[in-house]
Design a protein around this motif. Sequence first.
Motif, short mmCIF file in Angstrom:
data_model
loop_
_atom_site.label_atom_id
_atom_site.label_comp_id
_atom_site.label_asym_id
_atom_site.label_seq_id
_atom_site.Cartn_x
_atom_site.Cartn_y
_atom_site.Cartn_z
N ARG A 286 18.35 43.19 39.09
CA ARG A 286 18.34 44.49 39.76
C ARG A 286 19.62 44.73 40.54
O ARG A 286 20.25 43.80 41.01
CB ARG A 286 17.13 44.58 40.68
CG ARG A 286 15.80 44.38 39.97
CD ARG A 286 14.69 43.99 40.94
NE ARG A 286 14.28 45.09 41.80
CZ ARG A 286 13.27 45.91 41.57
NH1 ARG A 286 12.54 45.75 40.46
NH2 ARG A 286 12.96 46.86 42.43
N ASP B 181 17.48 47.52 47.42
CA ASP B 181 17.21 47.06 46.06
C ASP B 181 16.85 48.23 45.16
O ASP B 181 16.14 49.15 45.57
CB ASP B 181 16.06 46.05 46.10
CG ASP B 181 15.55 45.67 44.72
OD1 ASP B 181 16.02 44.67 44.16
OD2 ASP B 181 14.64 46.38 44.23
N ARG B 182 17.34 48.19 43.93
CA ARG B 182 17.03 49.21 42.93
C ARG B 182 16.13 48.64 41.85
O ARG B 182 16.11 47.44 41.60
CB ARG B 182 18.30 49.74 42.26
CG ARG B 182 19.32 50.34 43.19
CD ARG B 182 20.45 50.94 42.37
NE ARG B 182 20.02 52.12 41.64
CZ ARG B 182 20.50 52.50 40.46
NH1 ARG B 182 21.44 51.79 39.87
NH2 ARG B 182 20.05 53.61 39.89
N LYS B 183 15.43 49.52 41.16
CA LYS B 183 14.61 49.11 40.03
C LYS B 183 15.46 48.77 38.81
O LYS B 183 15.00 48.08 37.91
CB LYS B 183 13.62 50.22 39.66
CG LYS B 183 12.57 50.53 40.71
CD LYS B 183 11.67 51.65 40.24
CE LYS B 183 10.61 51.98 41.26
NZ LYS B 183 9.75 53.11 40.81
N TYR B 184 16.68 49.25 38.81
CA TYR B 184 17.55 49.11 37.65
C TYR B 184 18.69 48.14 37.93
O TYR B 184 18.98 47.81 39.08
CB TYR B 184 18.08 50.48 37.22
CG TYR B 184 16.99 51.51 37.09
CD1 TYR B 184 16.16 51.51 35.98
CD2 TYR B 184 16.77 52.45 38.10
CE1 TYR B 184 15.13 52.42 35.86
CE2 TYR B 184 15.74 53.37 37.98
CZ TYR B 184 14.93 53.35 36.86
OH TYR B 184 13.90 54.27 36.75
N SER C 256 24.46 49.05 40.03
CA SER C 256 24.59 49.34 41.45
C SER C 256 24.80 50.83 41.66
O SER C 256 25.09 51.58 40.73
CB SER C 256 25.75 48.55 42.06
OG SER C 256 26.98 48.94 41.47
N SER C 257 24.68 51.28 42.90
CA SER C 257 24.84 52.69 43.22
C SER C 257 25.29 52.83 44.66
O SER C 257 24.95 52.01 45.52
CB SER C 257 23.52 53.44 43.01
OG SER C 257 23.64 54.78 43.43
N GLU D 78 18.99 56.36 45.55
CA GLU D 78 18.79 55.69 44.28
C GLU D 78 18.28 54.26 44.45
O GLU D 78 18.17 53.52 43.48
CB GLU D 78 20.07 55.71 43.44
CG GLU D 78 20.46 57.10 42.97
CD GLU D 78 21.58 57.09 41.97
OE1 GLU D 78 21.82 58.15 41.35
OE2 GLU D 78 22.23 56.04 41.79
N TYR D 79 17.99 53.89 45.67
CA TYR D 79 17.42 52.58 45.96
C TYR D 79 15.93 52.71 46.27
O TYR D 79 15.50 53.70 46.88
CB TYR D 79 18.16 51.91 47.11
CG TYR D 79 19.54 51.44 46.72
CD1 TYR D 79 19.76 50.13 46.30
CD2 TYR D 79 20.62 52.32 46.74
CE1 TYR D 79 21.02 49.71 45.91
CE2 TYR D 79 21.88 51.91 46.35
CZ TYR D 79 22.08 50.60 45.94
OH TYR D 79 23.33 50.18 45.56
N ASP D 80 15.17 51.72 45.87
CA ASP D 80 13.72 51.79 45.95
C ASP D 80 13.11 50.97 47.08
O ASP D 80 12.02 51.28 47.56
CB ASP D 80 13.11 51.35 44.62
CG ASP D 80 13.60 52.19 43.47
OD1 ASP D 80 13.20 53.37 43.38
OD2 ASP D 80 14.39 51.68 42.63
#
Length: 126
Positions: A35, A100-103, A106-107, A112-114
């Motif tokens: 992730r 942390d992101r689901k994907y 990075s962003s 865009e973070y979950d």
Amino acid sequence: QVRLVESGGGLVQAGGSLRLSCVVSGPSSRTSASRGMGWFRQDPAKKRYFVAGIGCTGYTPYPDNDQCGFAISRDNSKDTVYLQMNDMKHEDTGVYLCADRKYGGSSARSDEYDYWGQGTQVTVSS
């Protein structure tokens, strides 16, 4: 659910260094290994500023280019992301949040973070 715990914050003099850690826990499929992760600085008004991001492969497409002494890294075997901060300035003061992101990518966008940690306080004296 995914949990993120930051550590390593504290009081440091201008020009000094700190190394922050973010440990990710939860279901194995939702740990940091696959992730995207990021670090954000939050001011007293709770506005979040992007500091650095890192993908599952270690690629960092969205670093904070104004902080040349900062570096993000990860150790997937430990489900841990680090933020090394060198030559720190008073303006770097704030609550540092790990996200942390689901994907896997990075962003630089906070929306865009979950998942988010509770943050660790960093204070740089002038």
